[in-house]
Design a protein around this motif. Sequence first.
Motif, PDB file in Angstrom:
ATOM      1  N   ASP A  12       8.524  -8.038  -3.035  1.00  0.00           N
ATOM      2  CA  ASP A  12       7.788  -6.806  -3.322  1.00  0.00           C
ATOM      3  C   ASP A  12       8.016  -5.904  -2.120  1.00  0.00           C
ATOM      4  O   ASP A  12       7.460  -6.131  -1.042  1.00  0.00           O
ATOM      5  CB  ASP A  12       6.303  -7.104  -3.537  1.00  0.00           C
ATOM      6  CG  ASP A  12       5.535  -5.869  -3.997  1.00  0.00           C
ATOM      7  OD1 ASP A  12       6.022  -4.744  -3.775  1.00  0.00           O
ATOM      8  OD2 ASP A  12       4.435  -6.029  -4.553  1.00  0.00           O
ATOM      9  N   HIS A  43       7.275  -2.927  -1.023  1.00  0.00           N
ATOM     10  CA  HIS A  43       6.460  -1.872  -0.404  1.00  0.00           C
ATOM     11  C   HIS A  43       5.011  -2.014  -0.843  1.00  0.00           C
ATOM     12  O   HIS A  43       4.671  -1.718  -1.986  1.00  0.00           O
ATOM     13  CB  HIS A  43       7.005  -0.503  -0.819  1.00  0.00           C
ATOM     14  CG  HIS A  43       6.532   0.637   0.026  1.00  0.00           C
ATOM     15  ND1 HIS A  43       7.043   1.915  -0.105  1.00  0.00           N
ATOM     16  CD2 HIS A  43       5.611   0.715   1.002  1.00  0.00           C
ATOM     17  CE1 HIS A  43       6.458   2.716   0.754  1.00  0.00           C
ATOM     18  NE2 HIS A  43       5.568   2.013   1.435  1.00  0.00           N
ATOM     19  N   ASN A  60       8.443   2.086  -9.502  1.00  0.00           N
ATOM     20  CA  ASN A  60       7.152   1.658  -8.955  1.00  0.00           C
ATOM     21  C   ASN A  60       6.059   2.168  -9.882  1.00  0.00           C
ATOM     22  O   ASN A  60       6.291   3.076 -10.680  1.00  0.00           O
ATOM     23  CB  ASN A  60       6.977   2.092  -7.486  1.00  0.00           C
ATOM     24  CG  ASN A  60       6.579   3.541  -7.306  1.00  0.00           C
ATOM     25  OD1 ASN A  60       5.629   4.023  -7.904  1.00  0.00           O
ATOM     26  ND2 ASN A  60       7.313   4.255  -6.453  1.00  0.00           N
ATOM     27  N   GLU A 120      14.772   3.313  -4.408  1.00  0.00           N
ATOM     28  CA  GLU A 120      13.776   2.755  -5.324  1.00  0.00           C
ATOM     29  C   GLU A 120      13.946   3.320  -6.737  1.00  0.00           C
ATOM     30  O   GLU A 120      14.002   4.536  -6.919  1.00  0.00           O
ATOM     31  CB  GLU A 120      12.371   3.049  -4.821  1.00  0.00           C
ATOM     32  CG  GLU A 120      11.290   2.361  -5.620  1.00  0.00           C
ATOM     33  CD  GLU A 120       9.927   2.515  -4.981  1.00  0.00           C
ATOM     34  OE1 GLU A 120       9.273   1.483  -4.758  1.00  0.00           O
ATOM     35  OE2 GLU A 120       9.528   3.667  -4.684  1.00  0.00           O
ATOM     36  N   SER A 178       9.452  -1.841  -6.219  1.00  0.00           N
ATOM     37  CA  SER A 178       8.279  -2.337  -5.486  1.00  0.00           C
ATOM     38  C   SER A 178       7.008  -2.000  -6.255  1.00  0.00           C
ATOM     39  O   SER A 178       7.002  -1.129  -7.125  1.00  0.00           O
ATOM     40  CB  SER A 178       8.199  -1.707  -4.091  1.00  0.00           C
ATOM     41  OG  SER A 178       7.633  -0.404  -4.145  1.00  0.00           O
ATOM     42  N   TRP A 225       8.955  -6.320  -8.568  1.00  0.00           N
ATOM     43  CA  TRP A 225       9.633  -7.017  -7.483  1.00  0.00           C
ATOM     44  C   TRP A 225      11.141  -6.845  -7.635  1.00  0.00           C
ATOM     45  O   TRP A 225      11.654  -6.472  -8.679  1.00  0.00           O
ATOM     46  CB  TRP A 225       9.265  -8.499  -7.465  1.00  0.00           C
ATOM     47  CG  TRP A 225       9.650  -9.253  -8.701  1.00  0.00           C
ATOM     48  CD1 TRP A 225      10.833  -9.922  -8.939  1.00  0.00           C
ATOM     49  CD2 TRP A 225       8.867  -9.407  -9.891  1.00  0.00           C
ATOM     50  NE1 TRP A 225      10.826 -10.482 -10.190  1.00  0.00           N
ATOM     51  CE2 TRP A 225       9.630 -10.191 -10.806  1.00  0.00           C
ATOM     52  CE3 TRP A 225       7.593  -8.975 -10.285  1.00  0.00           C
ATOM     53  CZ2 TRP A 225       9.159 -10.532 -12.067  1.00  0.00           C
ATOM     54  CZ3 TRP A 225       7.123  -9.316 -11.545  1.00  0.00           C
ATOM     55  CH2 TRP A 225       7.900 -10.080 -12.417  1.00  0.00           C
TER      56      TRP A 225
END
Length: 250
Positions: free
Chosen positions: A6, A8, A131, A128, A156, A169
């Motif tokens: 994970d 962040h 999220n 990323e 994350s 994840w």
Amino acid sequence: MATRVDFHVKVLNDRVVRLAKARGIDVLVYAPHFTRVTTIEARAKRYSDDDLLVVPAREIFTGTWRNRKHVLGIGLTEPIPDFISLSGAMDALERSAGATLVPHPDFLTVSLDEDDLKRYDGIVDALEVYNPKHLSRHNDVARQLVDEIGIPAFGSSYAHLERTVGEVWTEFDRTISSTEELLDAIVSEADRRVERRTGLGHRTRCALEKGHLGYENTWKKIDRLLLSGLEPTHPDHIAYDGAFDDVSVY
């Protein structure tokens, strides 16, 4: 053996650790706002054990309030403050970060955009793509940027709330049991895939995180910036010994 990371989280306590383990997370990257790296390192060490590695990191708040962009540095060898220019932050990360990641690209007013990513392509190690605070269009844009620029992806939980930890994840097809091994997996572009939980529970926790975003970006931040005095990560703080005076924005 695969490793679930994970990448962040903003929260770290006994409950978070229990939840992360229950959700099969092997590594948490802990990067709270406005906290010096030495403090983050000490807390990460306190909560690491044989079943869960907690890796310290800094999400650096660059630019002014009206023109702010966030960058995530892992494996820092020197402290980097908030409230400095993006170029100043990227120069510092190139010198002292084991890996530089871009959270929530092209998201609202707090993110690197396509031009930034192309400008710093040689420094950025991962982007990323999911999220819980993202809308679907943010995920689509992030995936498109990964494909167009060729930057490896990560995901994350970006957990500001305890229950969100482990919702998302990044799974590497290798064992990662130290910060050094995580950094190697990132910069070597090791095989990985971004996974997430599904169902009503996931959608509910995503909604709660989105609701928290509105609070965090209004009164909480205004209080921090204008009413609470000098932040511990302000470039004028004695901890930085004037090293960032030339790139400070406040």
